[in-house]
Design an enzyme around this catalytic site. Structure first.
Site, PDB file in Angstrom:
ATOM      1  N   CYS A  94      -3.939  32.017  -1.732  1.00 42.22           N
ATOM      2  CA  CYS A  94      -5.139  32.571  -1.112  1.00 42.22           C
ATOM      3  C   CYS A  94      -6.353  32.208  -1.953  1.00 42.22           C
ATOM      4  O   CYS A  94      -6.307  32.307  -3.187  1.00 42.22           O
ATOM      5  CB  CYS A  94      -4.995  34.087  -1.013  1.00 42.22           C
ATOM      6  SG  CYS A  94      -6.395  34.913  -0.243  1.00 42.22           S
ATOM      7  N   HIS A 136      -1.891  35.534   7.953  1.00 43.72           N
ATOM      8  CA  HIS A 136      -2.473  35.702   6.618  1.00 43.72           C
ATOM      9  C   HIS A 136      -3.960  36.060   6.741  1.00 43.72           C
ATOM     10  O   HIS A 136      -4.434  36.997   6.092  1.00 43.72           O
ATOM     11  CB  HIS A 136      -2.290  34.404   5.823  1.00 43.72           C
ATOM     12  CG  HIS A 136      -2.922  34.417   4.476  1.00 43.72           C
ATOM     13  ND1 HIS A 136      -2.181  34.502   3.318  1.00 43.72           N
ATOM     14  CD2 HIS A 136      -4.222  34.346   4.079  1.00 43.72           C
ATOM     15  CE1 HIS A 136      -3.008  34.487   2.277  1.00 43.72           C
ATOM     16  NE2 HIS A 136      -4.244  34.385   2.719  1.00 43.72           N
ATOM     17  N   GLU A 137      -4.680  35.318   7.582  1.00 40.12           N
ATOM     18  CA  GLU A 137      -6.115  35.567   7.733  1.00 40.12           C
ATOM     19  C   GLU A 137      -6.382  36.874   8.472  1.00 40.12           C
ATOM     20  O   GLU A 137      -7.325  37.598   8.136  1.00 40.12           O
ATOM     21  CB  GLU A 137      -6.799  34.391   8.430  1.00 40.12           C
ATOM     22  CG  GLU A 137      -6.674  33.059   7.701  1.00 40.12           C
ATOM     23  CD  GLU A 137      -7.113  33.078   6.248  1.00 40.12           C
ATOM     24  OE1 GLU A 137      -7.988  33.890   5.871  1.00 40.12           O
ATOM     25  OE2 GLU A 137      -6.565  32.276   5.466  1.00 40.12           O
ATOM     26  N   HIS A 140      -6.470  39.749   6.202  1.00 39.90           N
ATOM     27  CA  HIS A 140      -7.773  39.950   5.549  1.00 39.90           C
ATOM     28  C   HIS A 140      -8.681  40.834   6.397  1.00 39.90           C
ATOM     29  O   HIS A 140      -9.437  41.645   5.854  1.00 39.90           O
ATOM     30  CB  HIS A 140      -8.477  38.614   5.305  1.00 39.90           C
ATOM     31  CG  HIS A 140      -7.978  37.867   4.114  1.00 39.90           C
ATOM     32  ND1 HIS A 140      -8.081  38.350   2.828  1.00 39.90           N
ATOM     33  CD2 HIS A 140      -7.387  36.651   4.015  1.00 39.90           C
ATOM     34  CE1 HIS A 140      -7.567  37.466   1.989  1.00 39.90           C
ATOM     35  NE2 HIS A 140      -7.130  36.432   2.681  1.00 39.90           N
TER      36      HIS A 140
END
Length: 185
Positions: A94, A136-137, A140
């Site tokens: 990341c 993954h994003e 966030h």
């Protein structure tokens, strides 16, 4: 314009990002900055909180990898994962955690509702690396980092590196924003 990336332990990375209500000139400029920043780092995905904006917005481009050369760059606004299938472990890194990697178990395919760069509604199925980068994003946008998904044993292995990141002891090849800790008296 390349903008600095917010680093582990910055509060913006732990917030639930706010949904967008449309795409205006400011959002278009942010998208351009995010793509430029992601390519410069280099990375394959970047979420708005990573550049200090708590908005449900992300960009990605995995076409730098030979097997995904035909995959076009994506803008994903207000994403919602509506279905998942299968699970697979894979190493992740990341830009907000420079130099740190860990094995993360995630669904291997997802169904996603989202809005594109024109704010048009989309629903699509994604699998493989594209599904992984999207998840993954999206994490966030929900105030979560990949290290939160590590098994306990794996998390213990990287704890010293996390402590170093939190205290600013790391090297990054791209501009970063160091977290500021406010003393609460």
């Amino acid at each position: 314009m390349i903008v600095p990336i917010n680093i582990y332990s910055d509060d913006v990375l732990r917030q639930q990002a706010l949904p967008l209500e449309g795409v205006d000139k400011e959002v278009e400029e942010l998208l351009g900055n995010m793509f430029e920043t992601m390519y410069s780092a280099p990375g394959i995905g970047l979420a708005a909180p990573q550049v200090g904006r708590s908005l449900r917005l992300l960009v990605l481009d995995i076409s730098c990898m030979r097997e995904y050369a035909n995959v076009k760059p994506m803008v994903v606004i207000n994403p919602e994962i509506v279905a998942v299938k299968g699970y697979r472990s894979m190493e992740e890194g990341c830009l907000s955690l420079p130099g740190l990697q860990g094995d993360v178990v995630r669904p291997s395919s997802i169904s996603l509702n989202y809005r594109d760069e024109h704010f048009e509604g989309q629903n699509a199925e994604f699998s493989g690396l594209l599904a992984r980068v999207l998840q993954h994003e999206i994490d966030h946008l929900d105030g979560r980092l990949f290290v939160d998904r590590l098994q306990k044993k794996e998390r213990r292995k990287v704890q010293k590196e996390l402590d170093a990141l939190a205290s600013g002891r790391f090297i990054a090849s791209y501009p970063v924003v160091l977290p500021v800790k406010v003393n609460k008296a």
